[in-house]
Design an enzyme around this catalytic site. Structure first.
Site, mmCIF file in Angstrom:
data_model
loop_
_atom_site.group_PDB
_atom_site.id
_atom_site.type_symbol
_atom_site.label_atom_id
_atom_site.label_comp_id
_atom_site.label_asym_id
_atom_site.label_seq_id
_atom_site.Cartn_x
_atom_site.Cartn_y
_atom_site.Cartn_z
ATOM 1 N N PHE A 118 0.956 -1.343 0.118
ATOM 2 C CA PHE A 118 0.052 -0.041 0.010
ATOM 3 C C PHE A 118 0.937 1.239 -0.020
ATOM 4 C CE2 PHE A 118 -4.515 0.992 0.589
ATOM 5 C CZ PHE A 118 -5.001 -0.162 0.422
ATOM 6 N N GLN A 238 -7.638 15.216 3.005
ATOM 7 C CA GLN A 238 -7.166 14.221 2.176
ATOM 8 C C GLN A 238 -7.946 14.228 0.653
ATOM 9 O OE1 GLN A 238 -6.403 9.845 2.691
ATOM 10 N NE2 GLN A 238 -4.526 10.628 2.578
ATOM 11 N N HIS A 240 -7.940 11.380 -2.253
ATOM 12 C CA HIS A 240 -7.534 9.907 -2.638
ATOM 13 C C HIS A 240 -7.271 10.294 -4.320
ATOM 14 C CE1 HIS A 240 -7.184 5.943 -3.687
ATOM 15 N NE2 HIS A 240 -7.234 5.612 -2.411
ATOM 16 N N LEU A 250 -14.421 5.121 -5.169
ATOM 17 C CA LEU A 250 -12.956 4.817 -4.952
ATOM 18 C C LEU A 250 -12.577 3.746 -5.749
ATOM 19 C CD1 LEU A 250 -11.309 6.609 -3.246
ATOM 20 C CD2 LEU A 250 -11.243 4.750 -1.691
ATOM 21 N N GLU A 253 -6.493 1.849 -3.304
ATOM 22 C CA GLU A 253 -5.024 1.874 -3.566
ATOM 23 C C GLU A 253 -4.513 0.503 -3.418
ATOM 24 O OE1 GLU A 253 -3.246 5.165 -1.161
ATOM 25 O OE2 GLU A 253 -1.851 3.645 -0.341
ATOM 26 N N ARG A 284 -0.439 9.312 -0.831
ATOM 27 C CA ARG A 284 -1.452 10.167 -1.681
ATOM 28 C C ARG A 284 -1.502 11.415 -1.842
ATOM 29 N NH1 ARG A 284 -6.353 6.845 1.685
ATOM 30 N NH2 ARG A 284 -5.828 4.940 0.798
ATOM 31 N N HIS A 350 -11.707 12.593 0.199
ATOM 32 C CA HIS A 350 -11.739 11.302 0.986
ATOM 33 C C HIS A 350 -11.671 11.185 2.207
ATOM 34 C CE1 HIS A 350 -11.066 6.922 0.967
ATOM 35 N NE2 HIS A 350 -9.950 7.055 1.540
ATOM 36 N N ARG A 392 -2.620 11.201 5.545
ATOM 37 C CA ARG A 392 -2.947 9.913 6.076
ATOM 38 C C ARG A 392 -2.325 8.891 5.378
ATOM 39 N NH1 ARG A 392 -6.415 5.985 5.158
ATOM 40 N NH2 ARG A 392 -8.004 7.190 4.425
#
Lengths: 578, 232
Positions: A118, A238, A240, A250, A253, A284, A350, A392
């Site tokens: 990730f 954030q 994404h 989404l 990821e 991100r 996100h 994050r």
């Protein structure tokens, strides 16, 4: 007026709220209620796709110290390192706990929990990607939500479903309950308790393109802010990188973790230029900015404002087994088979890194000295511990909500062993009642849905991935105008039963509040760090801004900023390159 | 393009019985039915009540009858329906208002099958081992989002309020075939009851309707077999 007596009341039934409820309900003598504006299985934790990070080391060498380091660096050194250490250490026991509770993780051939790569998760403090994300296909959040809900049912947690919480009750400096509106009947209920926890999730709906559910309107954060509690680090929001073009749904990821790559109109794997070490698995904020830069420089697909997420070199079997949900989203919403055609994507709003300030036990704090408000807790996306700092890492949301939801539950047990019941004041629901009646009776012409849309479109434009002073000031003016018009709304539905028109009007008030806190905080912080990119202040400024912001709204309607130092234990801030 | 959306409306504070209302809505072929309903709420009649949350088929809130079939409004595109679309509340559950039905009986049946992992053994310090094959055994039934589409598509469920219904059976299957669980016999006993699995007449409505593509009828057959085998 109905008054319910409980020891603890938890608002919100996602991962954080349910974990806390489960911990509390293990004590036979404690009466616990969970209040949700939805049914618990519909909480947004269920939308989490890719995985939960924990340094189990099941696939290759891994250590919690590496996870902690990645979290701190990923958050551009605004992370409180005492909290990040807890996150990385307790992630491991939390994942094992989930497995014991029945969570169906994917398995390695020898039967252990399977893990994958990730963004921003590395071995040896940044040397290269590591497989740390524990997963159940691309439905990890769904499995977590179901498992925790099932365990709460087993332990007879009392659920109040489709109750909208409107107000927090504080007497003699301690939290003593909430007021909630029963959506089905239109009645107000007072919940009198010795401890209250907010686990109400995020507020992606302040933005037009978002991965967030329609119901994510920042209610808990707004309620706390209205009651004098500051909001911390609201400027850090954030985006994404890979939302489905225009829809914002989404594409996990995990797609890039399994080998999908981003390409521009020339078919170029552009992340090679922005993050030579981690490429498409950079954090991100870095990828989202890279994408916008590509688009601005004319390298979007067909010169438009999207790029391609390319799966076509991956085996079809891998897509079907490891990424079945997102494969199906591409088919349903775009008519695209990702095995043969690239998927159009653009960054999507996100996750809120900021929120209600808490200590490492989920206790809500009121100021820079971490003064606790007794009996009040917050965890999950609505809270700011802070473990995400300025950005994050993927998988760390599930880690955060579960580790700190669990700790909050445990600390509430401890607190409830000593805490006295604070009496309610006369008519505790009067403020909530007045709010609802004003909305219901408002005789203007403005439509809630129109205001909501204007808010979301303008926030996208002026307070999105790139910000500057002129745009943020413009957004403040727009917010002032929207607030003015909000006083002149008119509802189509003036009834009592399931009045969703009224619910959405009330939610708009919360959206306006959290948007205001976001814009003011973004204007105030004159540096760029993590997800907060000020084009007029493009550099990180540790000398002036290595600190958290606390934004208060005072009773006279003015705003005040205070600052909290970042807790630094193991890792000194350094330049953030990948 | 324009679509005509016919919605079965009912507001118990005003209406004596349900009625059909028609709305003209500008749509893009790739819009979801949910988008059209949102358009109506935002621009034509804000009093329309429907549940929705995630808008991409994960939360299960917006289950309703669309052109006579049980669907999630966020998972059906206008282009697949054409310009005339009818929308009604799910059948078999009491209508609260417009497209909102009473979900409590549905969740009550879910709770009856003890949908949680049951094991007496103290957990090991790390994970319990489970092979990929054991894990694959119950993969399909872990996908359930409790939207109630299957149960409210089932004629047996309409006919008798007693029948547990497909969703509860799916939940039972998910645990009965999990190698870590030890309460299979207890659950099979609940399912062997007259309101349980043998009420199923294998009409496949549930499987056809499931927005998650779960092979529900197959899972129910596996439960019937497990009960029969446990009796021999």
């Amino acid at each position: 007026m109905a008054v319910h007596e409980f020891d603890a009341v938890i608002v919100g039934a996602g991962g954080a709220g349910l974990y806390a409820a489960m911990e509390l309900s293990r004590q036979a003598d404690l009466r616990v209620a969970v209040i949700s504006k939805l049914y618990p299985t519909r909480s947004h934790t269920g939308a989490a796709q890719g995985g939960i990070g924990a340094a189990l080391g099941n696939m290759e060498e891994d250590h919690w110290e590496w996870h902690m380091f990645d979290t701190v660096k990923g958050g551009d050194y605004l992370v409180d390192q005492d909290a990040a250490e807890i996150l990385a250490r307790e992630a491991i026991e939390t994942v094992y706990d989930l497995e014991h509770l029945g969570l169906p993780f994917d398995r390695t051939p020898d039967g252990r929990i399977a893990q994958r790569r990730f963004g921003g998760h590395t071995h040896h403090f940044g040397q290269g990607p590591v497989r740390r994300a524990c997963h159940a296909a691309d439905r990890t959040g769904h499995m977590i939500l179901q498992t925790l809900y099932q365990q709460c049912l087993r332990q007879n947690v009392r659920f109040f479903n489709e109750f909208q919480v409107l107000d927090l009750l504080v007497e003699d400096g301690a939290a003593c309950g909430v007021v909630a509106w029963e959506i089905l009947t239109g009645e107000l209920h007072t919940f009198h308790a010795r401890a209250v926890m907010f686990a109400t999730g995020g507020w992606g709906r302040i933005y037009k393109v978002t991965s967030n559910a329609h119901t994510l309107t920042g209610d808990g954060a707004a309620i706390c802010w209205r009651r004098g509690i500051p909001l911390e680090d609201m400027e850090f929001y954030q985006f994404h990188p890979t939302g489905i073009y225009r829809l914002g749904i989404l594409m996990s990821e995990a797609a890039r973790g399994e080998g999908a790559v981003l390409r521009n109109r020339y078919g170029e794997r552009f992340m090679e230029r922005y993050s030579p070490t981690l490429l498409d698995l950079a954090p991100r904020d870095i990828i989202a900015r890279a994408m916008i830069t590509e688009i601005r420089e004319g390298r979007g697909i067909d010169g438009k404002d999207y790029l391609h997420l390319d799966f076509t070199h991956l085996p079809r079997q891998l897509l079907e087994e490891k990424l079945p949900d997102i494969t199906s989203f591409a088919r349903i919403y775009l008519g695209i088979d990702p095995a043969t055609q690239p998927v159009p994507v653009q960054p999507t709003a996100h996750y809120a890194m900021g929120g209600i300030p808490t200590d490492v036990w989920g206790r809500v704090v009121l100021d820079e000295k971490n003064t606790v408000l007794p009996g009040l807790y917050a965890a999950g996306e609505c809270a700011c511990v802070s473990v995400h700092g300025a950005n994050r890492l993927g998988t760390n949301s599930l880690v955060d909500i579960l580790v700190f939801g669990r700790r909050a539950g445990r600390d509430m047990v401890r607190y409830l062993r000593e805490a006295e019941r604070v009496p309610l004041r006369h008519n505790p629901d009067s403020d909530a009642r007045e709010q609802m009646e004003r909305l219901l009776r408002s005789e203007g012409k403005e439509k809630v849905a129109v205001l909501r849309q204007e808010l979301a479109e303008n926030m996208m434009e002026y307070c999105g991935i790139f910000r500057d002073e002129a745009g943020l000031r413009k957004m403040l003016e727009i917010l002032g105008d929207l607030r003015e018009r909000y006083r002149r709304i008119r509802l189509d539905d003036r009834g009592r039963i399931f009045n969703q028109d009224l619910l959405e009007a009330w939610e708009l008030g919360c959206l306006l509040d959290v948007a205001e806190a976001t814009v003011r905080s973004a204007l105030h912080r004159t540096e760029s760090r993590g997800a907060h990119m000020r084009e007029d202040y493009p550099k990180r400024d540790d000398e002036n801004w290595l600190k958290h912001t606390l934004l208060y709204r005072k009773p006279d309607g003015t705003f005040e900023f205070r600052y909290k130092p970042v807790v630094i234990t193991r890792f000194q801030p350094q330049a953030r390159t990948y | 393009m324009k679509a005509t959306i016919r919605i079965k409306r009912f507001n118990p504070e005003v209406d004596r019985r349900p009625y059909w209302a028609e709305y003209e809505v500008p749509v893009d072929p790739f819009d979801r039915v949910l988008d059209a309903l949102h358009y109506i709420k935002a621009n034509l009649d804000g009093s329309l009540a429907l549940r929705r949350s995630c808008a991409h088929g994960i939360c299960g809130s917006d289950a309703m009858l669309i052109n006579g079939r049980n669907r999630l409004a966020c998972k059906v595109l206008i282009k697949d329906l054409g310009p005339r679309i009818t929308v009604e509340p799910l059948r078999g559950l009491r209508v609260i208002k417009d497209l909102v039905v009473d979900m409590e009986p549905f969740f009550e049946k879910y709770r009856q099958v003890m949908p949680w992992l049951i094991t007496d053994e103290p957990p090991p310090p790390q994970e319990r081992r489970q092979t990929p094959e054991e894990r694959a055994r119950y993969e399909d039934t872990t996908k359930c989002i409790l939207c109630a589409v299957c149960t409210t598509a089932c004629p047996i469920f309409w006919g008798t309020g007693e029948f547990l219904g497909p969703a509860a059976l799916v939940a039972a299957h998910r645990f009965i075939f999990d190698s870590r669980d030890q309460a299979a016999q207890q659950r099979l006993q609940i399912l062997a009851d007259r309101s349980g699995v043998f009420k199923c007449r294998t009409v496949f409505n549930c499987t056809e309707a499931c927005p998650q593509g779960i092979e529900i009828t197959k899972a129910i057959q596996e439960l019937k077999q497990a009960i029969i085998l446990s009796r021999t």
